[in-house]
Design an enzyme around this catalytic site. Structure first.
Site, mmCIF file in Angstrom:
data_model
loop_
_atom_site.group_PDB
_atom_site.id
_atom_site.type_symbol
_atom_site.label_atom_id
_atom_site.label_comp_id
_atom_site.label_asym_id
_atom_site.label_seq_id
_atom_site.Cartn_x
_atom_site.Cartn_y
_atom_site.Cartn_z
ATOM 1 N N TYR A 14 37.914 40.650 37.643
ATOM 2 C CA TYR A 14 37.596 39.935 38.880
ATOM 3 C C TYR A 14 36.093 39.799 39.138
ATOM 4 C CZ TYR A 14 42.528 40.756 39.816
ATOM 5 O OH TYR A 14 43.892 40.787 39.722
ATOM 6 N N HIS A 19 36.403 35.010 44.762
ATOM 7 C CA HIS A 19 36.918 35.968 45.747
ATOM 8 C C HIS A 19 36.041 37.217 45.843
ATOM 9 C CE1 HIS A 19 40.234 35.534 48.365
ATOM 10 N NE2 HIS A 19 41.157 36.209 47.726
ATOM 11 N N TYR A 64 42.074 45.957 46.956
ATOM 12 C CA TYR A 64 42.284 44.547 46.657
ATOM 13 C C TYR A 64 42.130 43.742 47.948
ATOM 14 C CZ TYR A 64 43.477 45.849 41.959
ATOM 15 O OH TYR A 64 43.408 46.368 40.690
ATOM 16 N N ASN A 66 43.647 41.468 49.763
ATOM 17 C CA ASN A 66 44.623 41.294 50.840
ATOM 18 C C ASN A 66 44.835 42.538 51.693
ATOM 19 O OD1 ASN A 66 44.835 38.742 49.821
ATOM 20 N ND2 ASN A 66 46.912 38.973 49.039
ATOM 21 N N ASP A 91 34.210 35.300 50.854
ATOM 22 C CA ASP A 91 34.262 33.896 50.441
ATOM 23 C C ASP A 91 34.950 33.078 51.522
ATOM 24 O OD1 ASP A 91 36.693 35.398 49.622
ATOM 25 O OD2 ASP A 91 37.391 33.428 48.971
ATOM 26 N N ASN A 112 43.346 36.100 53.764
ATOM 27 C CA ASN A 112 44.166 37.306 53.839
ATOM 28 C C ASN A 112 43.359 38.590 54.001
ATOM 29 O OD1 ASN A 112 46.635 35.956 53.744
ATOM 30 N ND2 ASN A 112 46.599 35.869 51.510
#
Length: 190
Positions: A14, A19, A64, A66, A91, A112
């Site tokens: 990632y 994100h 993470y 969310n 973001d 989220n």
């Protein structure tokens, strides 16, 4: 004390995705402030530094995107940090690539990570430093877009926006969020 929480996803796959703008800006500030003593606590990577005589806790949630609120909420509660002293970096699909916008409060707008923060902090009243990543192009889904890395002209725009965001946070720490908003938010066209 201030909490600066950059939102993102942990893990090499990632790194530097759209994100992970929050993680990237935290890394820029950590480098500027010579921060190297990171520790893992309360489901986050954290590092403390003093900026302009005030303690600042850099936070990269490991929950993470969310579930970002789990870590930030626990840390804010533990240190008894009020909403005015929590800065979130993330973001934003609704801003064009490379645009920066600072807001003191507001809805999640479909993000989220922000939804999770609102749920765990019990309020929308925390400051967000948002970096535009634009909407998906070329038939990509939203998930493919935010979990992908910028390409083409967007690379330079987004790299510049990360630096601008770090600058705006330093301004907010020194002179207040209103001053940062006046200097860094896009000017409205007359």
């Amino acid at each position: 004390m201030k909490i600066l929480a950059g939102l993102g996803n942990p893990g090499k796959e990632y790194e530097h995705t759209r994100h992970n703008m929050g993680f990237d800006v935290i890394d820029i500030l950590a480098k500027r402030w010579n921060v190297s003593a990171w520790k893992e606590t309360m489901k986050a990577e954290t590092a403390a530094v003093v900026v302009n005589g005030e303690k600042v806790l850099l936070v990269k949630p490991l929950t993470y995107m969310n579930n970002s609120g789990e870590a930030v909420g626990a840390i804010a509660n533990y240190y008894k940090v009020g909403l005015d002293d929590i800065y979130i970096i993330c973001d934003d699909l609704d801003l064009p690539p490379g645009k920066v916008r600072i807001r003191k409060k507001g809805s999640a707008g479909g993000h989220n990570g922000i939804k999770s923060l609102i749920a765990h902090l019990g309020s929308e009243g925390f400051t967000r430093f948002r970096i535009g990543v634009g909407h998906p192009q070329d038939g990509h889904t939203v998930i493919e877009h935010v979990l992908g890395r910028p390409y083409g002209d967007d690379i330079a725009k987004i790299e510049e926006a990360k630096i601008k965001t770090a600058d705006s946070i330093e301004t907010a720490l020194e002179s207040g969020v209103d001053r940062a908003m006046n200097l860094f938010n896009p000017k409205r066209k007359a």
